[in-house]
Design a protein around this motif. Structure first.
Motif, PDB file in Angstrom:
ATOM      1  N   SER A   1       0.825  -1.206   0.000  1.00  0.00           N
ATOM      2  CA  SER A   1       0.000   0.000   0.000  1.00  0.00           C
ATOM      3  C   SER A   1       0.856   1.252   0.000  1.00  0.00           C
ATOM      4  CB  SER A   1      -0.918   0.006   1.219  1.00  0.00           C
ATOM      5  OG  SER A   1      -1.763  -1.098   1.177  1.00  0.00           O
TER       6      SER A   1
ATOM      7  N   GLN B   1      -8.810  -1.086  -0.957  1.00  0.00           N
ATOM      8  CA  GLN B   1      -9.099  -2.430  -0.463  1.00  0.00           C
ATOM      9  C   GLN B   1     -10.422  -2.515   0.279  1.00  0.00           C
ATOM     10  OE1 GLN B   1      -6.070  -3.792   2.185  1.00  0.00           O
ATOM     11  NE2 GLN B   1      -7.150  -5.650   2.708  1.00  0.00           N
TER      12      GLN B   1
ATOM     13  N   ASP C   1      -5.717  -1.197  -5.001  1.00  0.00           N
ATOM     14  CA  ASP C   1      -5.035  -1.761  -3.838  1.00  0.00           C
ATOM     15  C   ASP C   1      -5.914  -2.823  -3.207  1.00  0.00           C
ATOM     16  OD1 ASP C   1      -3.529  -2.319  -1.685  1.00  0.00           O
ATOM     17  OD2 ASP C   1      -3.461  -0.281  -0.872  1.00  0.00           O
ATOM     18  N   GLU C   2      -5.620  -4.050  -3.500  1.00  0.00           N
ATOM     19  CA  GLU C   2      -6.395  -5.195  -2.991  1.00  0.00           C
ATOM     20  C   GLU C   2      -7.898  -4.951  -3.132  1.00  0.00           C
ATOM     21  OE1 GLU C   2      -4.891  -7.399   0.014  1.00  0.00           O
ATOM     22  OE2 GLU C   2      -3.103  -6.209   0.410  1.00  0.00           O
TER      23      GLU C   2
HETATM   24 MG    MG Z   1      -2.296  -2.626   2.196  1.00  0.00          MG
END
Ligand code: MG
Ligand code: ATP
Ligand code: ATP
Ligand code: MG
Lengths: 300, 305, 497, 684
Positions: free
Chosen positions: D394, D435, D515-516
């Motif tokens: 991240s 995420q 991000d995820e």
């Molecule tokens: Mg992360």
């Protein structure tokens, strides 16, 4: 014996269909209803009371001093709640006192809110040096005995309604600051703030658009609490003789002035005391209820 | 640890210094204490004389430097009004306030903790609701008013307790209750929420899965965790009580720091006021320090992190 | 209540803090009360006649109009057992008039006392005055306490004196000696065993007196009701009456020799255009106050209306002078004549007696006099006055407990007085003479002249004599006096029924 | 039978007056030494079912069961006191999902371990102490005697989970319940914990109830698997049967929607289950899966199917007479061709260092979150960054987005230093999807406002057109029109992620950093979002940086992969190359640990050493040296990132020798794929 709440995975969606809107939940809360009712009643009384009961709260009648309320054998209907040591009508003074208390409560809490929220959001958002500076200021503020300073300031600046409002406001911004700061710090790290940043929002835009609206609930809770605190602070200061100057009928002052004759005329401290007590309890109930609804996780 | 302590001490010094400058500014620019000190006589010559005796005719900044210089040398100034070294006066008044604050603390704990625990164990039950209402009522009742009613009822009407003063332990009962009650809601709510949070924590479920239940679960696994936030608040609360006993001391005519403070305001006794503010400020910093240390001692996460 | 404690200790409550024991260095009434207990002066005011009578002195005579010789008794002891000698007396008064001394009462002596020395005969002391002074004995009686020789000496200070030497510890000569003293909190006194039996002050009965500071009347009253305190004073009449009605306490009132009045800016200190520069306005204010209602209905106790700027009990305070009786119409008329048909408007400053003044303001309002009452702490009022921002304010004065207008009028109307709001040259000289003449009939005439001048010009609105209220435990016997000075050494417990 | 559960139902009265029928008519049993895996999506009632066995349900939950028996003890009629003394902690051991919070933070682990034993058995403190040390040793805690006095926070997540296991074993329970024991852990650690549980159960002959939402995790351990859906078990069968020949449409859909290396071709659309799991507030009168079932017919909506046996151990609840045929989703060929354009994004040796305080009494120390990372991304390509939690993914993303300035190195976006852009200019070039769908939308704003915000801020588009644009975007991401003005609180996780994607598209950027984006979602929803991203990538000609810890997902999306460990890129190159023939020991271990639906032979050679990646205690030299099975003396020095065939670079001293061995690995994967096709063919 003890209850455990199952921690469902934090991501399990709250069932969309079964969520009531915030206002509905607020109005369904019993504390909010009772507390709100009390506060509303006081506001009504403060607004319209003196228009209906038109006796001058400042008019003295030396022949009619210390009359008990009307239900007492010695009381008269002319003064339903009796008269004080100068023969002023207690009912009229109580009504006027409601204006004083509410004005001070709301104004002082608003002043505190402006200071606290501004400092808190700035410190929380920018962090680092700004945060250190604000937190140092906060520590100093907390370290200074605020009642003592309030007494000194009011006493020496010139006791008046405005002074009292300003000084009490100046003394009560810490809670806003702490709440705003920690929430801002938390929200600042949230992804939607990063998204806004990425979309080109400035710090001010982020604070105003993304952060503060999410604090409205918590701040409302703090505000109600501070209203109660300010009302009590004013009453205490006036009681100590370093608050609202006489003859303004502040409840604290009425108690202070009446305490010398309270042994045989207990109503003279009971009536303003009960008015104060009920108002503060109303505000507190409202605040508790709001907190229950708005921040159920921190429920007391 | 050493770093932590140094940092705290530096912070304390900075806070105390700032606090003293703020008070000094507020007091010295706003007030001419000479007239207040002279008292009933209002002879301008006498006032002028007092002013020059006390050095009030010198510029405030110069006086501040002198004052701080005195502090550093251990000379804390002499009261304008009582003509006594300020430290002596404060030491003379401090015991009453300390006793009062401690007994107030005791009251807070004796009421707040059990109520909070009972409420947390049965959230939503009548105990919980009563405890919350009691807390709300306690919070809403102004100290001075309750104090007067107490005097009216317990001292004058029933003759059970002394009306005022601080010469016997009995005379501390009512003031302690009044002073202690202020923090009861806070402590109660913190205990309640702390315990409720702990009881819903995963590790409590673990303990239950291990075969703990009932009182032993509470004692061995919940209380210590739940008390943590309360402890840190208590130290601060004690500091508050030390600084916030004005009303109580005035109502019960006790000769503590609170009444000294009010008197100093009313008589314009600036050296005493300055010193009081400084003492309270240092006390506050000490208390936060104490609370940090206590917390670290109780909570290995902080201690060992 | 069963107030009398087993050990006979009398607990007295006072509202203001007692910060020092030494009456030379204090100005408060509480200190006067205390001083009467722990100090004997050369003379004392006989409560019955209100005249100065020898106390530490055996006798006195005027060698010249400005030279007073006092012969001391030889059987008087200090609390430490040593005898009071002429050296002690000389030391005492020489220290107090020492120009370098900063004692608060020093001023009161330096005004008239030039030098004190030992007389030719042993045991005599000679006081040399700056001029003839009709009140010299009075002053020696009310403030002339005696300390041991060397008490104030302190090497190293600029004056060689330490005026605080007796602030905390006291070696006096009075019927009681100080056992313990917590400044601002309490003084405990015990009967002085070595006190001479034949003192005109009599032998005190009560073995111990505890004077507690309880700043709040309500608390004082509560204490009396619950038996924790036996003697309080200055309680407002309302409260005192109420408390007395419970039969758990007794209310007695005495006159106080303290007069309350309103000073108006006749001299135009705040500006030539202020309404008080007009005589008719000042008179209107005088006419528009119903003093009888004020005293009988509001203040009560032993309060009395004051129509003159001094009290009838005081020597020289003539009563057969202009009198402003309550007359609204007249007041209105005068205002109109003065050019204020629509009334006048001003701030009335005060630092006490708020309730009474609110009543006065209410009375005035009926005559079109619109006063805005501004209650401030006395320093603030004094400051505003000295900066010429006040055109009318309420003041009060207790004449130092001296039943003579000479202890009152010159201080307030004399040249250089901070409360001189008239700038009347004629009045200055009359008062000057009044204070320097010893001949009784001549003084009387001068007093009358001063009083009439003040009233004719209506420089003040004299209002009332304060009442001196005491709330006492039912079994305490406490005699009153016309000058309102509480003499606690006269208190006795009533015999048990 | 060790555990028998018959007709278990759990109702939960809610605050708004409704009653949630959270678990309905659940039956299962476990024999001694047997492992039953329970799988299902979030909210399907797995935890409640497990908790009901030792009767640890929330107080207000109403639980009823015809039979609830452990080792012959009837639990339905037992008092709380008896349960506590005879069942919990003795007969039944329990392991919870969250290793971070399941241990009491204020007591030492020694105390927590021994008290478990002492509260049930008459043993001395010494005996308990010895047993605790023995168990800690067994679960793989190094120098256990010393660590007995340590507190939970001094251990890593994996270690805590091991301690939890030791604690559950203190009294030698017959039945071990593990409720998502590895969900919070990294794949490498997850594998170790699962292996440990498996070993222990065989060794001690315990019954094991293993709950997971990760089908792969269960596949490697369980003997039998039960699939839960919306509070019911919809299918249960022996593991092989279930993964090989499932008969319930839900099970089939679930299995297909999981991206699996080798099963789905990279970049193809995944078969999905539309919609999300439903909650029931009354006894359902229909098949619970009816709404999402492709094969639903009239009867499904009228009658709840009975749970019936298909086979000896294979049972399910479905009205379909025979197993439906799994169908493949057609992927337009155009979606697979991704042309490479000019360089869009380039990172040159960027590093990020934070300074963090170790504790109240400790000074601040530097924490190297990202170390010397260089990346290059061409227009139209997708770069995946993969690595375990805390490795700096991240942080790297934030630097690539220009949200944070690297302490050293530079990021160039479209040839220009990213720091030099005006915020509005930058916003038009690069956007992001986060995420956590729950924190990425401002809860106090409406969906339309949120998507409109970037437009308002950039002011590039006339105000009048913005609303229409917002509506069209929301349409594109598949958000139903009725939700366009809803507040985020009313959306499910998947819907929120769609809104986040719409917001990212609002300024029509060239690059999106994800991000995820799916790691917080259920597998069925994950497939929907992955498909959406694939489609949008085509439609808007997007360049993607795709961050994930799941190698399978990465493999499905990426053209290039960067593998990160402790802030460093340890292996970087074309996706197929890395997945087929990983060189770096960490990549190897990662690949070996990634759960798959088939049982795999334990890959002893690539077994990663236990330990944690702690950025505060970076090993000297090679960052992976403390856990590397091939570690040698040379690793004390930091290896350079050196190029290998096929445009790949690896940061390892022994890469050369490992690359040799890669040949064998290649063959292995090949054969596995072969087997896979075989199975599918068989089913067909
Ligand atoms: Mg992360
Ligand atoms: N204490 C509770 N109060 C209210 N609802 C609950 C509670 N615990 C669980 N639920 C609800 O019961 C249902 C089943 O929950 P459960 O925790 O068993 O699901 P799960 O399959 O374990 O999900 P996850 O994978 O998220 O852990 C969910 O809809 C959940 O929201
Ligand atoms: N603002 C910050 N201040 C201090 N340390 C930080 C900060 N942000 C990240 N870190 C630390 O840097 C390291 C890398 O964090 P990062 O969030 O980039 O990891 P990640 O790979 O995204 O992990 P995850 O898979 O859990 O999201 C972690 O050890 C983290 O604790
Ligand atoms: Mg679960």
């Amino acid at each position: 014996m003890t209850e455990i709440a199952l921690t469902t995975t934090a991501n399990a969606p709250a069932d969309p269909e079964n969520r009531e809107s915030l206002p509905t939940r607020i109005f369904r809360n019993r504390s909010v209803r009772i507390g709100g009712g009390v506060v509303l009643a006081y506001i009504m009384v403060a607004l319209f009371g003196p228009l209906i009961w038109t006796t001058d709260p400042y008019a003295q009648d030396l022949m009619m001093r210390l009359r008990p309320p009307a239900w007492d054998a010695r009381g008269t209907l002319q003064h339903p709640l009796g008269t004080d040591q100068l023969g002023r009508d207690v009912l009229a003074r109580l009504l006027e006192g409601a204006r004083v208390s509410l004005t001070i409560g709301f104004c002082a809490a608003s002043i505190g809110a402006v200071i606290g929220i501004t400092l808190g959001s700035i410190a929380g958002y920018f962090g680092r040096l700004v945060d250190h500076a604000v937190m140092f200021g906060l520590t100093c503020k907390l370290a200074l005995p605020s009642l003592l300073l309030a007494m000194t300031l009011i006493y020496f600046i010139q006791p008046s309604l405005t002074t009292v409002v300003c000084v009490i406001g100046l003394m009560h911004w810490t809670l806003y600051l702490v709440v705003t700061r920690s929430a801002t710090q938390r929200i600042r790290e949230l992804d939607y703030v990063k998204a806004s940043k990425l979309a080109g929002a400035s710090a001010r835009q982020i604070i105003v658009w993304d952060i503060l609206p999410n604090l409205a609930g918590s701040l409302l809770v703090v505000f109600t609490a501070e209203v109660a605190v300010s009302i009590l602070a004013e009453a205490s200061l006036s009681f100590l003789g370093v608050g609202v100057p006489s003859p303004i009928p502040s409840w604290g002052l009425m108690i202070s002035e009446g305490k010398a004759v309270m042994f045989l005329n207990p109503w003279i401290v009971l009536l303003p005391g009960v008015s104060l007590f009920l108002l503060v309890i109303g505000v507190n109930l409202l605040g508790d209820g709001l907190r229950d609804v708005i921040q159920p996780q921190t429920r007391d | 640890m050493l770093r932590f302590v140094t940092q705290k001490i530096l912070l304390a010094i900075a806070v105390a210094l700032t606090a003293s400058i703020v008070t000094f500014a507020l007091l010295n620019f706003a007030v001419d204490p000479a007239a207040a000190i002279v008292g009933d006589t209002d002879d301008p010559a006498l006032i002028a004389q007092v002013r020059s005796d006390l050095g009030l005719d010198r510029p405030a900044s110069e006086r501040y430097v002198t004052w701080v210089g005195g502090l550093l040398k251990g000379d804390l100034g002499v009261s304008y009004v009582m003509k006594q070294p300020v430290m002596e006066i404060i030491l003379e008044h401090a015991p009453v306030t300390i006793r009062l604050a401690l007994s107030g603390m005791l009251v807070t704990l004796l009421i707040g903790l059990p109520l909070g625990i009972a409420a947390a164990l049965r959230p939503g039950s009548w105990i919980d609701r009563t405890a919350l209402s009691v807390a709300a009522a306690i919070q809403a009742a102004p100290n001075f008013w309750v104090g007067l009613l107490f005097i009216l009822f317990f001292a004058v009407h029933l003759g059970l307790l002394p009306v005022s003063g601080d010469d016997s332990w009995q005379s501390y009962i009512m003031p302690a209750v009044i002073l202690g009650k202020g923090a009861v809601p806070n402590v109660m709510r913190l205990t309640r929420s702390g315990l409720m949070e702990v009881l819903s924590a995963d590790f409590i479920r673990t303990a239950r899965a291990k075969g703990f239940f009932g009182w032993s679960l509470l004692r061995r696994h919940a209380l210590r965790n739940a008390i943590l936030p309360v402890v840190s608040v208590l130290a601060i609360e004690l500091g508050n009580k030390l600084g916030g006993s004005v009303v109580t001391e005035v109502v019960f005519a006790m000769n503590g720091l609170g009444r000294l403070a009010l008197n100093s305001v009313l008589t314009g006794d600036i050296p005493t006021l300055q010193m009081l503010v400084l003492v309270f400020a240092v006390m506050f910093v000490l208390m936060t320090f104490l609370s940090d240390v206590l917390n670290a001692w109780l909570d290995p996460r902080i201690r060992l992190a | 209540a069963e107030a009398k404690p087993a050990d006979g200790t009398l607990v007295a409550a006072v509202a203001r803090e007692i910060l020092v024991l030494d009456n030379f260095n204090a100005t408060s009434r509480e200190n006067e009360i205390l001083s009467l207990l722990i100090d004997d002066s050369l003379f004392y005011i006989d409560p019955a006649t209100q005249q100065p009578t020898p106390l530490l002195a055996k006798s006195f005579r005027y060698l010249e109009p400005t030279v007073l010789e006092v012969t001391l008794r030889d059987d008087v002891q200090f609390h430490d057992g040593s005898n009071v000698t002429a050296d002690d007396v000389v030391y005492t008064f020489q220290s107090i008039i020492n120009p370098k001394s900063t004692a608060k009462k020093g001023d009161q002596f330096t005004r008239w006392l030039a030098k004190v020395e030992k007389g030719e005969a042993p045991g005599t002391v000679v006081f040399r005055m700056k001029g003839a002074n009709p009140l010299a004995l009075h002053f020696l009686a009310t403030t002339g306490r005696v300390v041991k020789r060397g008490t104030y000496d302190k090497a190293g200070t600029p004056s060689g004196l330490d005026v605080e030497a007796q602030s905390r510890k006291m070696v006096g000569t009075g019927p009681y000696k100080v056992m313990s003293f917590l400044p601002g909190r309490e003084v405990v006194l015990e009967r002085f065993a070595g006190y001479r039996k034949d003192s005109p002050k009599g032998t005190p009965e009560i073995p111990r007196i505890r004077i507690k500071v309880i700043p709040d009347y309500a608390t004082q009253v509560a204490e009396v009701l619950s038996g924790g305190v036996h003697w309080t004073y200055n309680i407002p009449t309302d409260i005192a009456n109420e408390v007395a009605s419970t039969r758990q306490a007794v209310f007695v009132a005495s006159p106080s020799m303290r007069i309350g009045f309103i000073v108006m800016d006749a001299a135009g200190r705040t500006g030539k255009d202020n309404p008080f520069t007009k005589l008719k306005v000042r008179q209107a204010l005088n006419y528009a106050v119903d003093r009888d209602a004020l005293t009988k209905q509001l203040i009560r106790g032993r309060s009395a209306p004051a129509y003159t700027p001094c009290l009838p009990i005081q020597f020289g305070c003539a009563q057969d002078v202009t009198r402003y009786n309550y007359n609204i119409e007249k007041a209105k008329q005068l205002l109109a004549e003065a050019g204020y048909p629509n009334g006048v408007q001003f701030d009335l400053w005060a630092s006490r007696e708020k309730e009474t003044l609110e009543a006065v303001v209410a009375m005035w309002r009926k005559a079109g006099i619109h006063a805005n009452l501004r209650v401030a702490k006395s320093p603030a009022v004094v400051k505003a006055r000295d900066e010429n921002q006040i055109s009318a304010y309420f003041e009060n004065n207790g004449s130092l407990g001296v039943a003579d207008a000479g202890a009152l009028l010159p201080n307030l109307f004399g040249k250089g007085s901070p409360s001189d709001f008239h700038h009347d040259q004629r009045l200055y000289s009359t008062l000057e003479q009044f204070l320097s003449t010893t001949d009784v009939p001549a003084r009387k005439a001068l007093g009358r002249e001063a009083v009439s001048r003040i009233l004719d010009q209506a420089y003040w609105v004299p209002l009332f004599e304060f009442t001196q209220n005491f709330v006492l435990a039912p079994d305490l016997n406490f005699p009153q006096a016309a000058d309102g000075m509480p003499r606690l050494y006269l208190a006795k417990w009533k015999a048990a029924k | 039978m060790l555990l028998e559960v018959k007709n278990l139902s759990i109702k939960l009265p809610l605050e708004n007056g409704l009653t949630l029928h959270a678990v309905r008519n659940v039956n299962f049993e476990i024999d001694k030494g047997e492992c039953l895996g329970v799988v299902g999506e979030s909210g399907s009632g797995k935890s409640l079912t497990a908790l009901s066995i030792p009767r640890l349900l929330p107080r207000r939950a109403q639980c009823s069961a015809d039979t609830l028996r452990v080792n012959g003890l009837d639990l339905t009629s037992m008092s709380e006191c008896d349960l506590a003394s005879t069942v919990r902690g003795t007969q039944v051991g329990y392991i919870f999902q969250e290793p971070m919070t399941a241990l009491n933070p204020v007591y030492s682990i020694g105390r927590q371990l021994t008290e478990t034993m002492r509260c049930h058995q008459a043993v001395t403190g010494d005996q308990a102490h010895r047993r605790a040390i023995e168990l800690l040793e067994r679960v793989g805690i190094a120098s256990p005697a010393k660590r007995m006095a340590s507190f939970p926070h001094e251990f890593s997540g994996g270690q805590r989970q091991r301690i939890m296991i030791a604690m559950a074993l203190m009294n030698r329970p017959q039945l071990l319940i593990a409720d998502e024991p590895t969900t919070a852990l990294d794949v490498t650690v997850q594998k170790q914990i699962l292996d440990l549980l498996d070993d222990l159960r065989r060794e001690l002959g315990m019954g094991l109830l293993l709950i997971s939402h990760n089908l792969g995790a269960v596949a490697s351990v369980a003997d039998n698997v039960a699939v839960m859906y919306a509070g019911e078990i919809v299918e249960s069968a022996p593991t092989g049967t279930l993964f090989g020949a499932s008969r319930h449409p839900y099970t089939q859909g679930l299995l297909q929607s999981i991206p699996d290396l080798g099963k789905h071709e990279a970049g193809t659309l995944l078969p999905t289950l539309p919609g999300t799991v439903q909650s029931f507030y009354s006894q359902p009168g229909s098949c619970v899966f009816e709404r999402r079932c492709k094969y639903a017919f009239a009867r499904c909506g009228l009658e709840a199917p009975k749970f019936r046996a298909y086979d000896r151990k294979h049972a399910g609840a479905c009205h379909l007479a025979s197993a439906p045929q799994p169908e493949m989703v057609e992927t337009p060929k155009a979606m697979l061709r991704r042309p490479a354009g000019d360089v869009l994004l380039e990172a040159k040796g960027i590093s990020m260092t934070y300074s963090v305080r170790g504790g109240l009494f400790k000074p601040r120390l530097p924490l190297k979150a990202v170390v010397d990372v260089s990346l290059l991304l061409k227009k139209g390509r997708t770069l995946a960054i993969v690595g375990e939690s805390g490795c700096g993914k991240s942080t790297l993303a934030r630097m690539l987005l220009g949200l944070e300035q690297p302490v050293s190195g530079e990021v160039f976006l479209d040839g220009r230093d990213i720091g030099a852009y005006e915020p509005a200019q930058r916003a038009a070039l690069v956007q992001t999807v986060f995420q956590d769908p729950y924190s990425s939308l401002n809860p106090s704003r409406r969906v339309s406002e949120i998507v409109r915000r970037p437009l308002d801020l950039s002011a590039a588009m006339p105000a009048a057109q913005r609303d229409a644009h917002v509506a069209s975007l929301l349409e594109k991401v598949g958000l139903p029109t009725r939700l366009h003005h809803a507040s985020p609180g009313q959306l499910s996780g998947g819907q929120r992620q769609r809104v986040a994607i719409a917001r990212a598209l609002a300024t029509n950027p060239a690059l999106i950093v994800c991000d995820e984006p799916t790691s917080a979602l259920d597998v069925s929803v994950q497939a929907q979002i992955l498909n959406l991203l694939l489609q949008l990538r085509k439609e808007f000609l997007l360049t993607l940086v795709f961050i994930s810890h799941d190698l399978a997902v990465v493999g499905h999306m990426a053209d290039e992969i960067a593998v990160m460990y402790l802030g460093e890129v340890v292996e970087y190159g074309p996706a197929e190359q890395i997945l087929r023939n990983p060189v770096h020991p960490y990549t190897k271990a990662l690949l070996a640990s990634t759960p798959t639906l088939e049982r795999r032979e334990p890959d002893e050679a690539n077994r990663i050493l236990p330990g944690v990646a702690n950025p505060m205690q970076r090993p000297q030299g090679c960052c992976f040296s403390s856990r590397c099975p091939y570690r040698s003396d040379v690793c004390g020095e930091r290896p350079a990132l050196s190029e290998y065939e096929g445009g790949r670079s690896v940061r390892c001293h022994v890469a050369n020798s490992l690359a040799e061995a890669g040949a064998t690995a290649k063959r292995e994967i090949g054969s596995r794929n072969g087997m896979k096709t075989e199975t599918m063919a068989m089913r067909a």
